[in-house]
Design a protein around this motif. Structure first.
Motif, mmCIF file in Angstrom:
data_model
loop_
_atom_site.group_PDB
_atom_site.id
_atom_site.type_symbol
_atom_site.label_atom_id
_atom_site.label_comp_id
_atom_site.label_asym_id
_atom_site.label_seq_id
_atom_site.Cartn_x
_atom_site.Cartn_y
_atom_site.Cartn_z
ATOM 1 N N LYS A 67 -59.841 68.028 124.379
ATOM 2 C CA LYS A 67 -58.756 67.699 123.448
ATOM 3 C C LYS A 67 -57.917 66.598 124.084
ATOM 4 O O LYS A 67 -57.887 66.442 125.300
ATOM 5 N N TRP A 68 -57.212 65.836 123.265
ATOM 6 C CA TRP A 68 -56.328 64.783 123.763
ATOM 7 C C TRP A 68 -55.098 64.715 122.886
ATOM 8 O O TRP A 68 -55.103 65.145 121.737
ATOM 9 N N HIS A 79 -53.215 63.063 118.095
ATOM 10 C CA HIS A 79 -53.972 64.081 118.815
ATOM 11 C C HIS A 79 -55.331 64.274 118.172
ATOM 12 O O HIS A 79 -55.584 63.794 117.069
ATOM 13 N N GLY A 80 -56.193 64.981 118.887
ATOM 14 C CA GLY A 80 -57.520 65.270 118.362
ATOM 15 C C GLY A 80 -58.450 65.764 119.450
ATOM 16 O O GLY A 80 -58.019 66.340 120.450
ATOM 17 N N SER A 81 -59.733 65.491 119.247
ATOM 18 C CA SER A 81 -60.753 65.899 120.214
ATOM 19 C C SER A 81 -61.516 64.656 120.664
ATOM 20 O O SER A 81 -61.372 63.584 120.087
ATOM 21 N N PHE A 82 -62.347 64.817 121.706
ATOM 22 C CA PHE A 82 -63.120 63.683 122.193
ATOM 23 C C PHE A 82 -64.448 64.142 122.780
ATOM 24 O O PHE A 82 -64.615 65.314 123.137
ATOM 25 N N THR A 83 -65.380 63.206 122.848
ATOM 26 C CA THR A 83 -66.638 63.388 123.547
ATOM 27 C C THR A 83 -66.823 62.187 124.463
ATOM 28 O O THR A 83 -66.199 61.137 124.254
ATOM 29 N N LEU A 84 -67.677 62.341 125.463
ATOM 30 C CA LEU A 84 -67.919 61.269 126.421
ATOM 31 C C LEU A 84 -69.342 60.754 126.294
ATOM 32 O O LEU A 84 -70.275 61.530 126.079
ATOM 33 N N ILE A 89 -65.120 56.868 125.507
ATOM 34 C CA ILE A 89 -64.522 58.119 125.055
ATOM 35 C C ILE A 89 -64.476 58.030 123.535
ATOM 36 O O ILE A 89 -63.723 57.236 122.975
ATOM 37 N N LYS A 90 -65.333 58.807 122.863
ATOM 38 C CA LYS A 90 -65.337 58.816 121.403
ATOM 39 C C LYS A 90 -64.272 59.803 120.946
ATOM 40 O O LYS A 90 -64.332 60.990 121.245
ATOM 41 N N VAL A 91 -63.286 59.281 120.234
ATOM 42 C CA VAL A 91 -62.114 60.045 119.841
ATOM 43 C C VAL A 91 -62.193 60.403 118.362
ATOM 44 O O VAL A 91 -62.533 59.569 117.533
ATOM 45 N N ASN A 92 -61.880 61.655 118.063
ATOM 46 C CA ASN A 92 -61.721 62.095 116.693
ATOM 47 C C ASN A 92 -60.246 62.443 116.535
ATOM 48 O O ASN A 92 -59.766 63.412 117.123
ATOM 49 N N ASP A 102 -62.444 58.355 113.417
ATOM 50 C CA ASP A 102 -63.114 58.205 114.700
ATOM 51 C C ASP A 102 -62.948 56.790 115.220
ATOM 52 O O ASP A 102 -62.980 55.830 114.447
ATOM 53 N N PHE A 103 -62.751 56.669 116.528
ATOM 54 C CA PHE A 103 -62.763 55.371 117.189
ATOM 55 C C PHE A 103 -63.125 55.600 118.651
ATOM 56 O O PHE A 103 -63.266 56.742 119.098
ATOM 57 N N VAL A 104 -63.299 54.511 119.390
ATOM 58 C CA VAL A 104 -63.777 54.601 120.764
ATOM 59 C C VAL A 104 -62.791 53.940 121.720
ATOM 60 O O VAL A 104 -62.296 52.843 121.444
#
Length: 135
Positions: A67-68, A79-84, A89-92, A102-104
């Motif tokens: 989470k971020w 705020h949201g979640s992310f994957t690597l 860092i792919k941000v939702n 979504d953005f990166v």
């Protein structure tokens, strides 16, 4: 034969240089205080002045739960979640109306104490931050 050996060594060195490790959750998690915010793709390029940055005291926080959140001026901005994925860092992002986008963030530097990441596009930002705390 000598030329082939040189070529093989050059290829191996290039491969090793490009195989630097990507961003890991262990290195990324924590609270990162923004110390520089630039807009390199603006016309003309600009950056946030230090007085404004000091007053807003922005930071981004990445948690081990993927989470971020971003705090700006003492208020939650995003705020949201992310994957690597490698150095990305792919941000939702969760938007106020219940939708998401979504953005990166592309990470160009990540150490135990510093991070530099940016978004692309005309409105992209490049952020330099220092670690305030770690989970």
């Amino acid at each position: 034969m000598k030329n082939y050996s040189f070529l093989l060594i050059a290829i191996v060195l290039c491969f090793m240089a490009s195989c630097k490790p990507g961003v890991s959750t262990a290195t990324l998690t924590g609270k990162w205080k923004y110390v520089k915010v630039e807009h390199p793709n603006a016309n003309p390029p600009d950056k946030m002045n230090q007085a404004e940055l000091d007053e807003a005291s922005p930071y981004i926080q990445f948690t081990p739960e993927m989470k971020w959140n971003i705090v700006w001026g003492g208020k939650y901005l995003s705020h949201g979640s992310f994957t690597l994925n490698g150095n990305n860092i792919k941000v939702n992002e969760k938007l106020p109306d219940g939708k998401t986008r979504d953005f990166v963030f592309t990470v160009s530097e990540l150490t135990e104490t510093n991070i530099v990441f940016e978004t692309i596009g005309a409105e992209g930002s490049k952020v330099t931050a220092v670690r305030m705390s770690k989970f």
